[in-house]
Design a protein around this motif. Structure first.
Motif, PDB file in Angstrom:
ATOM      1  N   GLY A  97     -11.319  21.884 -17.726  1.00 56.91           N
ATOM      2  CA  GLY A  97      -9.764  21.662 -17.970  1.00 56.91           C
ATOM      3  C   GLY A  97      -9.282  21.149 -16.733  1.00 56.91           C
ATOM      4  N   ARG A  98     -10.048  20.958 -15.688  1.00 57.35           N
ATOM      5  CA  ARG A  98      -9.520  20.367 -14.420  1.00 57.35           C
ATOM      6  C   ARG A  98      -9.536  18.992 -14.323  1.00 57.35           C
ATOM      7  N   ASP A  99      -8.333  18.287 -14.181  1.00 61.26           N
ATOM      8  CA  ASP A  99      -8.531  16.702 -14.002  1.00 61.26           C
ATOM      9  C   ASP A  99      -9.055  16.031 -15.014  1.00 61.26           C
ATOM     10  N   THR A 100      -8.647  16.400 -16.368  1.00 57.37           N
ATOM     11  CA  THR A 100      -8.972  15.847 -17.417  1.00 57.37           C
ATOM     12  C   THR A 100      -8.847  14.610 -17.760  1.00 57.37           C
ATOM     13  N   ARG A 101      -7.595  14.114 -17.344  1.00 56.46           N
ATOM     14  CA  ARG A 101      -6.948  12.566 -17.403  1.00 56.46           C
ATOM     15  C   ARG A 101      -7.291  11.778 -16.136  1.00 56.46           C
ATOM     16  N   GLY A 102      -7.658  10.557 -16.443  1.00 63.57           N
ATOM     17  CA  GLY A 102      -7.677   9.716 -15.408  1.00 63.57           C
ATOM     18  C   GLY A 102      -9.339   9.794 -14.748  1.00 63.57           C
ATOM     19  N   MET A 103      -9.679   9.291 -13.641  1.00 69.53           N
ATOM     20  CA  MET A 103     -10.703   9.319 -13.125  1.00 69.53           C
ATOM     21  C   MET A 103     -11.004  10.029 -11.836  1.00 69.53           C
ATOM     22  N   LEU A 104     -10.321  11.278 -11.596  1.00 68.64           N
ATOM     23  CA  LEU A 104     -10.491  11.792 -10.429  1.00 68.64           C
ATOM     24  C   LEU A 104     -11.622  12.764 -10.609  1.00 68.64           C
ATOM     25  N   ARG A 105     -12.160  13.038 -11.505  1.00 65.86           N
ATOM     26  CA  ARG A 105     -13.419  13.939 -11.808  1.00 65.86           C
ATOM     27  C   ARG A 105     -14.205  13.441 -12.682  1.00 65.86           C
ATOM     28  N   GLN A 106     -15.272  12.511 -12.539  1.00 68.44           N
ATOM     29  CA  GLN A 106     -15.952  11.839 -13.544  1.00 68.44           C
ATOM     30  C   GLN A 106     -17.530  12.321 -13.234  1.00 68.44           C
ATOM     31  N   HIS A 107     -18.249  12.219 -14.590  1.00 67.77           N
ATOM     32  CA  HIS A 107     -19.640  12.467 -14.533  1.00 67.77           C
ATOM     33  C   HIS A 107     -20.390  11.488 -13.745  1.00 67.77           C
ATOM     34  N   GLN A 108     -19.812  10.331 -13.649  1.00 66.98           N
ATOM     35  CA  GLN A 108     -20.537   9.110 -12.981  1.00 66.98           C
ATOM     36  C   GLN A 108     -19.333   8.616 -12.112  1.00 66.98           C
ATOM     37  N   PHE A 109     -19.641   8.359 -10.771  1.00 67.89           N
ATOM     38  CA  PHE A 109     -18.732   7.805  -9.832  1.00 67.89           C
ATOM     39  C   PHE A 109     -19.613   7.074  -8.601  1.00 67.89           C
ATOM     40  N   GLU A 110     -18.791   6.391  -7.765  1.00 64.08           N
ATOM     41  CA  GLU A 110     -19.476   5.646  -6.692  1.00 64.08           C
ATOM     42  C   GLU A 110     -18.892   6.442  -5.336  1.00 64.08           C
ATOM     43  N   LYS A 111     -19.893   6.353  -4.205  1.00 63.79           N
ATOM     44  CA  LYS A 111     -19.607   6.799  -3.123  1.00 63.79           C
ATOM     45  C   LYS A 111     -20.141   6.051  -1.960  1.00 63.79           C
ATOM     46  N   VAL A 112     -19.592   5.732  -0.837  1.00 61.81           N
ATOM     47  CA  VAL A 112     -20.224   5.444   0.373  1.00 61.81           C
ATOM     48  C   VAL A 112     -20.642   6.623   1.192  1.00 61.81           C
ATOM     49  N   GLU A 113     -21.791   7.081   1.436  1.00 66.72           N
ATOM     50  CA  GLU A 113     -22.247   8.267   1.971  1.00 66.72           C
ATOM     51  C   GLU A 113     -22.581   8.048   3.289  1.00 66.72           C
ATOM     52  N   LEU A 114     -22.317   8.910   4.454  1.00 62.00           N
ATOM     53  CA  LEU A 114     -22.734   8.764   5.492  1.00 62.00           C
ATOM     54  C   LEU A 114     -23.602  10.188   6.055  1.00 62.00           C
ATOM     55  N   VAL A 115     -24.532   9.684   6.747  1.00 60.43           N
ATOM     56  CA  VAL A 115     -25.738  10.929   7.043  1.00 60.43           C
ATOM     57  C   VAL A 115     -26.127  10.546   8.337  1.00 60.43           C
ATOM     58  N   SER A 116     -26.354  11.830   9.251  1.00 61.55           N
ATOM     59  CA  SER A 116     -26.953  11.708  10.559  1.00 61.55           C
ATOM     60  C   SER A 116     -27.676  12.801  10.709  1.00 61.55           C
ATOM     61  N   ALA A 117     -28.863  12.735  11.523  1.00 66.23           N
ATOM     62  CA  ALA A 117     -29.757  13.516  12.047  1.00 66.23           C
ATOM     63  C   ALA A 117     -29.582  13.286  13.591  1.00 66.23           C
ATOM     64  N   THR A 118     -29.515  14.710  14.250  1.00 61.85           N
ATOM     65  CA  THR A 118     -29.299  14.774  15.439  1.00 61.85           C
ATOM     66  C   THR A 118     -29.963  15.870  16.394  1.00 61.85           C
ATOM     67  N   LEU A 119     -29.938  15.782  17.636  1.00 64.52           N
ATOM     68  CA  LEU A 119     -30.516  17.091  18.389  1.00 64.52           C
ATOM     69  C   LEU A 119     -29.355  18.110  18.194  1.00 64.52           C
ATOM     70  N   PRO A 120     -29.905  19.481  18.221  1.00 68.58           N
ATOM     71  CA  PRO A 120     -28.843  20.451  17.989  1.00 68.58           C
ATOM     72  C   PRO A 120     -27.641  20.444  18.980  1.00 68.58           C
ATOM     73  N   GLU A 121     -27.978  20.011  20.255  1.00 69.83           N
ATOM     74  CA  GLU A 121     -26.709  19.958  21.008  1.00 69.83           C
ATOM     75  C   GLU A 121     -25.772  19.193  21.035  1.00 69.83           C
ATOM     76  N   ASP A 122     -26.134  17.959  20.107  1.00 70.53           N
ATOM     77  CA  ASP A 122     -25.209  16.991  19.644  1.00 70.53           C
ATOM     78  C   ASP A 122     -24.369  16.958  18.505  1.00 70.53           C
ATOM     79  N   SER A 123     -24.705  17.979  17.657  1.00 69.65           N
ATOM     80  CA  SER A 123     -24.269  17.844  16.286  1.00 69.65           C
ATOM     81  C   SER A 123     -22.643  18.144  15.900  1.00 69.65           C
ATOM     82  N   GLU A 124     -22.213  18.858  16.946  1.00 72.73           N
ATOM     83  CA  GLU A 124     -20.802  19.153  17.003  1.00 72.73           C
ATOM     84  C   GLU A 124     -19.930  17.904  17.130  1.00 72.73           C
TER      85      GLU A 124
END
Length: 425
Positions: free
Chosen positions: A267-294
């Protein structure tokens, strides 16, 4: 995964943190299982020590030609009892591991406490929403009128929550993704990765989607999973690894499809393409030292915000409350873009600092330079940004009275110089 040693030493802190997330106290059940497992392990060690002593005694007696039947019988009894204890230790350990795997991350101290998104706190805004001299339409109205979005075709092919993109709208979608991946790799220092779109159970366990959120995922017939986000394969690149501190921070990005069942979105965002089963995204991931994560968390969020600034899309950034934050996060910033067709801000990016929560599940460690000690690294992930939602935002913010869409200047080189999208003849 939380540190069981920390829980032993800080049971009240655990229960307090869980209470902020609306979860009942768990320290008592955890510590009872932990105590039982450790007692069983101690008993096993003692029996093993006794078994070794008796085995040596049997050997001595046999070399001397003496009768060792009593000792042989004791070893048999010890083996039987050890077998029972090993089964008990496995069962207790499994129960403890299952309980631990279902506990969310501990919120950072500065995360606002609240039950849901109503307790989120806005920390900044950028841009002024455009004032239209006509009633702005929503993206699906614009896209259908231009012949660029076809939900009927998608429904025949795959059912609800899918979209077919055509022509210049499809190219605009691709241009947005290329713009983002180019920005993050050329200016923000991320390494582009092309990961698998199918992963094993272990990868989803490592990032926290399993075992708790399996219903939100799509599973294949050979027991693999379609990725719900590139966070899963990207973060697991360091699973089981021991990295030198000098290798950190490690920053990677990927442009991938994402697949989600949206099990809880009826029942949420049923019209349009706001909430899809398939979508594309550019993802960012980082791995850091504990003291640097903030600091890395702030940097990552700024990288995602820069996408919207260059597209000249008004947005606001909020810090999520304890009740709205994801399972694996200790702190999350949501970036919400202005959608004039809805007259509101909607999420387009979510950037989270997970601390060492995922690293413990993945067994991802680092070796420090100074004392050669080891520790669990910190992992972070964020959308940089959701491509489909960026398309929606561009369509709505750049719509014109005649139904056309003006293309943002920064995207025109990727659109072959096209300045405006009009209805196809």
């Amino acid at each position: 995964m939380l540190d069981i040693k920390w829980i032993r030493e800080n049971p009240q802190d655990l229960d307090s943190a869980l209470g902020k997330r609306g979860i009942s106290p768990l320290s008592r059940d955890l510590l009872l299982l932990d105590k039982r497992r450790r007692a069983t392990q101690t008993a096993l060690q003692e029996l093993q020590t006794r078994r070794n002593e008796i085995s040596r005694l049997i050997g001595d007696k046999k070399r001397k030609g003496e009768d060792a039947e009593t000792e042989v019988q004791e070893v048999a009894q010890l083996k039987l009892r050890m077998s029972e204890l090993e089964a008990e230790e496995r069962d207790t350990g499994h129960s403890l591991d299952q309980l631990m795997a279902g506990i969310p991350n501990i919120p950072a101290e500065d995360v606002p406490v609240g039950d849901d998104e109503k307790a989120n706190v806005e920390i900044r805004r950028w841009g002024t929403p455009r004032q239209f001299d006509f009633a702005p339409q929503q993206h699906f109205e614009i896209g259908e009128a231009l012949g660029g979005l076809n939900f009927e075709q998608a429904g025949r092919l795959a059912g609800a929550r899918f979209t077919v993109l055509h022509g210049a709208i499809a190219r605009l979608h691709r241009a947005l993704a290329q713009f983002m991946i180019n920005l993050h790799t050329e200016q923000h220092g991320y390494l582009e990765v092309a990961p698998p779109y199918l992963v094993r159970d272990e990868a989803l366990f490592g990032t926290g989607q399993l075992p708790k959120f399996g219903e939100d995922l799509f599973r294949t017939t050979d027991d693999r999973w379609l990725i719900p986000t590139a966070e899963v394969p990207l973060t697991n690149l360091v699973a089981g690894q021991m990295l030198d501190a000098g290798e950190l921070p490690l920053r990677v990005t990927a442009w991938t499809p994402c697949f989600r069942s949206e099990a809880g979105a009826a029942g949420r965002d049923t019209r349009g393409m706001l909430r899809q089963h398939q979508f594309e995204k550019v993802e960012l991931v980082s791995a850091t030292l504990p003291e640097d994560s903030e600091a890395e968390h702030e940097r990552m969020t700024a990288c995602a915000e820069e996408v919207l600034r260059l597209l000249e899309l008004p947005y606001r950034t909020v810090v999520l409350s304890t009740g709205d934050m994801g399972f694996g996060a200790r702190k999350t910033y949501d970036i919400e873009v202005w959608l004039p067709g809805q007259d509101t801000y909607r999420e387009i990016s979510s950037c989270s600092n997970c601390g060492d929560f995922q690293a413990r599940r993945m067994k991802a460690r680092f070796r420090s330079k100074e004392d050669k000690g080891t520790g669990f690294l910190h992992s972070l992930n964020g959308s940089g940004v959701a491509v489909g939602r960026a398309l929606i935002a561009v369509m709505e913010n750049y719509q014109e009275a005649d139904g056309s869409i003006t293309i943002p200047e920064v995207l025109r080189p990727l659109m072959g110089g096209l300045e405006r999208i009009t209805r196809r003849a």
